[in-house]
Design a protein around this motif. Structure first.
Motif, PDB file in Angstrom:
ATOM      1  N   ASP A 154       0.861  -1.189   0.000  1.00  0.00           N
ATOM      2  CA  ASP A 154       0.000   0.000   0.000  1.00  0.00           C
ATOM      3  C   ASP A 154       0.892   1.233   0.000  1.00  0.00           C
ATOM      4  O   ASP A 154       1.664   1.433   0.950  1.00  0.00           O
ATOM      5  CB  ASP A 154      -0.914   0.036   1.229  1.00  0.00           C
ATOM      6  CG  ASP A 154      -1.997  -1.029   1.189  1.00  0.00           C
ATOM      7  OD1 ASP A 154      -2.841  -0.973   0.282  1.00  0.00           O
ATOM      8  OD2 ASP A 154      -1.999  -1.899   2.080  1.00  0.00           O
ATOM      9  N   LEU A 155       0.782   2.052  -1.060  1.00  0.00           N
ATOM     10  CA  LEU A 155       1.628   3.233  -1.178  1.00  0.00           C
ATOM     11  C   LEU A 155       0.895   4.350  -1.886  1.00  0.00           C
ATOM     12  O   LEU A 155       0.055   4.095  -2.760  1.00  0.00           O
ATOM     13  CB  LEU A 155       2.905   2.917  -1.966  1.00  0.00           C
ATOM     14  CG  LEU A 155       3.989   2.066  -1.309  1.00  0.00           C
ATOM     15  CD1 LEU A 155       5.032   1.659  -2.339  1.00  0.00           C
ATOM     16  CD2 LEU A 155       4.638   2.817  -0.151  1.00  0.00           C
ATOM     17  N   SER A 156       1.254   5.581  -1.547  1.00  0.00           N
ATOM     18  CA  SER A 156       0.843   6.758  -2.303  1.00  0.00           C
ATOM     19  C   SER A 156       2.112   7.533  -2.615  1.00  0.00           C
ATOM     20  O   SER A 156       2.700   8.157  -1.728  1.00  0.00           O
ATOM     21  CB  SER A 156      -0.138   7.612  -1.494  1.00  0.00           C
ATOM     22  OG  SER A 156      -0.564   8.724  -2.247  1.00  0.00           O
ATOM     23  N   ILE A 157       2.562   7.449  -3.866  1.00  0.00           N
ATOM     24  CA  ILE A 157       3.839   8.048  -4.266  1.00  0.00           C
ATOM     25  C   ILE A 157       3.559   9.435  -4.835  1.00  0.00           C
ATOM     26  O   ILE A 157       2.804   9.573  -5.795  1.00  0.00           O
ATOM     27  CB  ILE A 157       4.556   7.157  -5.297  1.00  0.00           C
ATOM     28  CG1 ILE A 157       4.832   5.771  -4.680  1.00  0.00           C
ATOM     29  CG2 ILE A 157       5.851   7.810  -5.762  1.00  0.00           C
ATOM     30  CD1 ILE A 157       5.397   4.763  -5.650  1.00  0.00           C
ATOM     31  N   PRO A 158       4.146  10.490  -4.248  1.00  0.00           N
ATOM     32  CA  PRO A 158       3.784  11.856  -4.637  1.00  0.00           C
ATOM     33  C   PRO A 158       4.206  12.216  -6.053  1.00  0.00           C
ATOM     34  O   PRO A 158       5.263  11.810  -6.531  1.00  0.00           O
ATOM     35  CB  PRO A 158       4.511  12.722  -3.608  1.00  0.00           C
ATOM     36  CG  PRO A 158       5.628  11.864  -3.098  1.00  0.00           C
ATOM     37  CD  PRO A 158       5.129  10.453  -3.154  1.00  0.00           C
ATOM     38  N   GLU A 159       3.350  12.993  -6.713  1.00  0.00           N
ATOM     39  CA  GLU A 159       3.622  13.478  -8.068  1.00  0.00           C
ATOM     40  C   GLU A 159       4.661  14.590  -8.017  1.00  0.00           C
ATOM     41  O   GLU A 159       4.690  15.405  -7.099  1.00  0.00           O
ATOM     42  CB  GLU A 159       2.329  14.005  -8.688  1.00  0.00           C
ATOM     43  CG  GLU A 159       2.480  14.511 -10.113  1.00  0.00           C
ATOM     44  CD  GLU A 159       1.168  15.039 -10.676  1.00  0.00           C
ATOM     45  OE1 GLU A 159       1.063  15.174 -11.905  1.00  0.00           O
ATOM     46  OE2 GLU A 159       0.255  15.323  -9.872  1.00  0.00           O
ATOM     47  N   GLY A 160       5.530  14.618  -9.034  1.00  0.00           N
ATOM     48  CA  GLY A 160       6.484  15.707  -9.174  1.00  0.00           C
ATOM     49  C   GLY A 160       7.628  15.678  -8.186  1.00  0.00           C
ATOM     50  O   GLY A 160       8.372  16.657  -8.071  1.00  0.00           O
ATOM     51  N   LYS A 161       7.806  14.583  -7.470  1.00  0.00           N
ATOM     52  CA  LYS A 161       8.871  14.442  -6.490  1.00  0.00           C
ATOM     53  C   LYS A 161       9.858  13.363  -6.930  1.00  0.00           C
ATOM     54  O   LYS A 161       9.600  12.597  -7.864  1.00  0.00           O
ATOM     55  CB  LYS A 161       8.302  14.097  -5.113  1.00  0.00           C
ATOM     56  CG  LYS A 161       7.329  15.120  -4.558  1.00  0.00           C
ATOM     57  CD  LYS A 161       8.010  16.431  -4.225  1.00  0.00           C
ATOM     58  CE  LYS A 161       7.056  17.411  -3.574  1.00  0.00           C
ATOM     59  NZ  LYS A 161       7.715  18.716  -3.274  1.00  0.00           N
ATOM     60  N   VAL A 162      10.988  13.302  -6.213  1.00  0.00           N
ATOM     61  CA  VAL A 162      11.971  12.245  -6.440  1.00  0.00           C
ATOM     62  C   VAL A 162      11.867  11.279  -5.265  1.00  0.00           C
ATOM     63  O   VAL A 162      12.158  11.638  -4.122  1.00  0.00           O
ATOM     64  CB  VAL A 162      13.401  12.810  -6.538  1.00  0.00           C
ATOM     65  CG1 VAL A 162      14.395  11.684  -6.826  1.00  0.00           C
ATOM     66  CG2 VAL A 162      13.482  13.878  -7.623  1.00  0.00           C
ATOM     67  N   THR A 163      11.422  10.059  -5.555  1.00  0.00           N
ATOM     68  CA  THR A 163      11.192   9.056  -4.511  1.00  0.00           C
ATOM     69  C   THR A 163      12.192   7.927  -4.661  1.00  0.00           C
ATOM     70  O   THR A 163      12.340   7.360  -5.750  1.00  0.00           O
ATOM     71  CB  THR A 163       9.761   8.499  -4.599  1.00  0.00           C
ATOM     72  OG1 THR A 163       8.831   9.544  -4.314  1.00  0.00           O
ATOM     73  CG2 THR A 163       9.550   7.373  -3.600  1.00  0.00           C
ATOM     74  N   ALA A 164      12.887   7.611  -3.578  1.00  0.00           N
ATOM     75  CA  ALA A 164      13.813   6.482  -3.559  1.00  0.00           C
ATOM     76  C   ALA A 164      13.091   5.233  -3.090  1.00  0.00           C
ATOM     77  O   ALA A 164      12.300   5.275  -2.145  1.00  0.00           O
ATOM     78  CB  ALA A 164      14.985   6.780  -2.635  1.00  0.00           C
ATOM     79  N   ILE A 165      13.366   4.116  -3.754  1.00  0.00           N
ATOM     80  CA  ILE A 165      12.877   2.809  -3.313  1.00  0.00           C
ATOM     81  C   ILE A 165      14.102   1.975  -2.985  1.00  0.00           C
ATOM     82  O   ILE A 165      14.918   1.678  -3.867  1.00  0.00           O
ATOM     83  CB  ILE A 165      12.026   2.133  -4.398  1.00  0.00           C
ATOM     84  CG1 ILE A 165      10.826   3.016  -4.764  1.00  0.00           C
ATOM     85  CG2 ILE A 165      11.543   0.761  -3.932  1.00  0.00           C
ATOM     86  CD1 ILE A 165       9.989   2.488  -5.899  1.00  0.00           C
ATOM     87  N   ILE A 166      14.263   1.630  -1.701  1.00  0.00           N
ATOM     88  CA  ILE A 166      15.472   0.947  -1.276  1.00  0.00           C
ATOM     89  C   ILE A 166      15.129  -0.334  -0.534  1.00  0.00           C
ATOM     90  O   ILE A 166      13.993  -0.569  -0.131  1.00  0.00           O
ATOM     91  CB  ILE A 166      16.357   1.856  -0.394  1.00  0.00           C
ATOM     92  CG1 ILE A 166      15.664   2.155   0.943  1.00  0.00           C
ATOM     93  CG2 ILE A 166      16.674   3.158  -1.120  1.00  0.00           C
ATOM     94  CD1 ILE A 166      16.545   2.928   1.912  1.00  0.00           C
ATOM     95  N   GLY A 167      16.149  -1.165  -0.362  1.00  0.00           N
ATOM     96  CA  GLY A 167      15.975  -2.445   0.318  1.00  0.00           C
ATOM     97  C   GLY A 167      17.027  -3.417  -0.178  1.00  0.00           C
ATOM     98  O   GLY A 167      17.669  -3.196  -1.204  1.00  0.00           O
ATOM     99  N   GLN A 168      17.207  -4.499   0.545  1.00  0.00           N
ATOM    100  CA  GLN A 168      18.181  -5.498   0.147  1.00  0.00           C
ATOM    101  C   GLN A 168      17.766  -6.198  -1.142  1.00  0.00           C
ATOM    102  O   GLN A 168      16.602  -6.164  -1.546  1.00  0.00           O
ATOM    103  CB  GLN A 168      18.354  -6.537   1.256  1.00  0.00           C
ATOM    104  CG  GLN A 168      19.085  -6.042   2.484  1.00  0.00           C
ATOM    105  CD  GLN A 168      19.310  -7.155   3.480  1.00  0.00           C
ATOM    106  OE1 GLN A 168      18.412  -7.935   3.788  1.00  0.00           O
ATOM    107  NE2 GLN A 168      20.521  -7.243   4.005  1.00  0.00           N
ATOM    108  N   THR A 169      18.720  -6.874  -1.765  1.00  0.00           N
ATOM    109  CA  THR A 169      18.419  -7.717  -2.911  1.00  0.00           C
ATOM    110  C   THR A 169      17.356  -8.750  -2.510  1.00  0.00           C
ATOM    111  O   THR A 169      17.471  -9.386  -1.466  1.00  0.00           O
ATOM    112  CB  THR A 169      19.687  -8.442  -3.386  1.00  0.00           C
ATOM    113  OG1 THR A 169      20.665  -7.468  -3.752  1.00  0.00           O
ATOM    114  CG2 THR A 169      19.384  -9.344  -4.584  1.00  0.00           C
TER     115      THR A 169
END
Length: 286
Positions: free
Chosen positions: A27-42
């Protein structure tokens, strides 16, 4: 319009002995016009998640709304072909995206696939190439003769030529030297700041996340472990350590100083402020 992801699940090889659930109710709401990082282990589900954003993968369960498209289980790819023009995905390994005999044909392939005449598509290829730091002398070369860093630049050009609203970048600076990485990140930030494009950055480079991103999502075992603005995220280095991610140099330095007895506020995240904080404490001690 933000990217809305609701109860998203994805299972590879469903119904077989090799079934593997890679996403478990995102469940996510990713903002428009922004730079969003998606991180996590392999293996945390990062690449699986971003491949849903332009329909390369279809959900096993749940929904995704992006750029006016509603993606749900059993959706036919032909129904969302236009989505791939609006959401550009650059793979971690650029050779996955290169297949034509010349760089010009490779970059022009996307526009031609969306109905642009060959002459116009080739003109777009010539115009976009300098944006990624390559000149027209590369146009007639084979993409398979290039270095890894040059292949990455061509792959990025093949996405930018479509002028997408959303750019999804899976380790976009892998294979680039420090100067090349800086040039690419500057290009992406210009696209964000000057053209308002939404950028999603899958990265293990916490220095880039800290320097360039507005928003951070941490995945672990197919689930969202943490989500916050970038400043709050780096005030909590334990969030990175929990999933085995190395914090940026300045955060590691802060932690070392705190272990030595210095009182460093969590809000300090830049070197000048850190230096001033240490100076004050040293002067007070004297």
């Amino acid at each position: 319009m933000s990217i809305e992801i609701n109860h998203l699940e994805h299972t590879y090889n469903a119904g077989t002995p090799f079934a593997h659930q890679a996403l478990k109710g995102i469940d996510l709401s990713i903002p428009e016009g922004k730079v969003t990082a998606i991180i996590g282990q392999t293996g945390s589900g990062k690449s699986t998640l971003v491949q849903h954003l332009n329909g390369l993968l279809i959900p096993s369960a749940g929904t995704l709304d992006i750029c006016g498209f509603h993606i749900q289980p059993l959706l036919k790819i032909k129904d969302i072909k236009q989505l791939r023009k609006e959401v550009g995905l650059v793979f971690q390994f650029p050779e996955y995206q290169l297949f034509e005999e010349t760089i010009e044909k490779d970059i022009a392939f996307g526009p031609k696939n969306f109905g642009i005449e060959e002459e116009k598509a080739n003109e777009l290829a010539r115009k976009i190439l300098p944006m990624v730091g390559l000149d027209e002398s590369y146009l007639q070369r084979s993409p398979f003769e290039l270095s890894g860093g040059q292949k990455r630049r061509v792959a990025i050009a093949g996405i930018l030529v479509l002028d997408p609203q959303v750019l999804v970048l899976d380790e976009p600076t892998a294979g680039l030297d420090p100067q090349g990485a800086k040039e690419m990140m500057t290009l992406f930030m210009d696209l964000n700041k000057k053209q308002g494009k939404t950028i999603l950055l899958v990265s293990h480079d916490m220095e880039h996340v800290m320097r360039y991103c507005d928003h951070v999502i941490v995945l672990n075992d197919g689930k969202v472990l943490q989500e916050s603005d970038v400043h709050t995220f780096f005030e909590h280095p334990e969030w990175m350590i929990e999933v085995g991610i190395n914090p940026p140099a300045i955060i590691r330095l802060k932690m070392m100083l705190q272990n030595k007895g210095f009182q460093i506020p969590d809000s300090i995240l830049d070197m000048p402020s850190l230096v001033e904080c240490i100076k004050r404490q040293v002067n007070d001690h004297e």
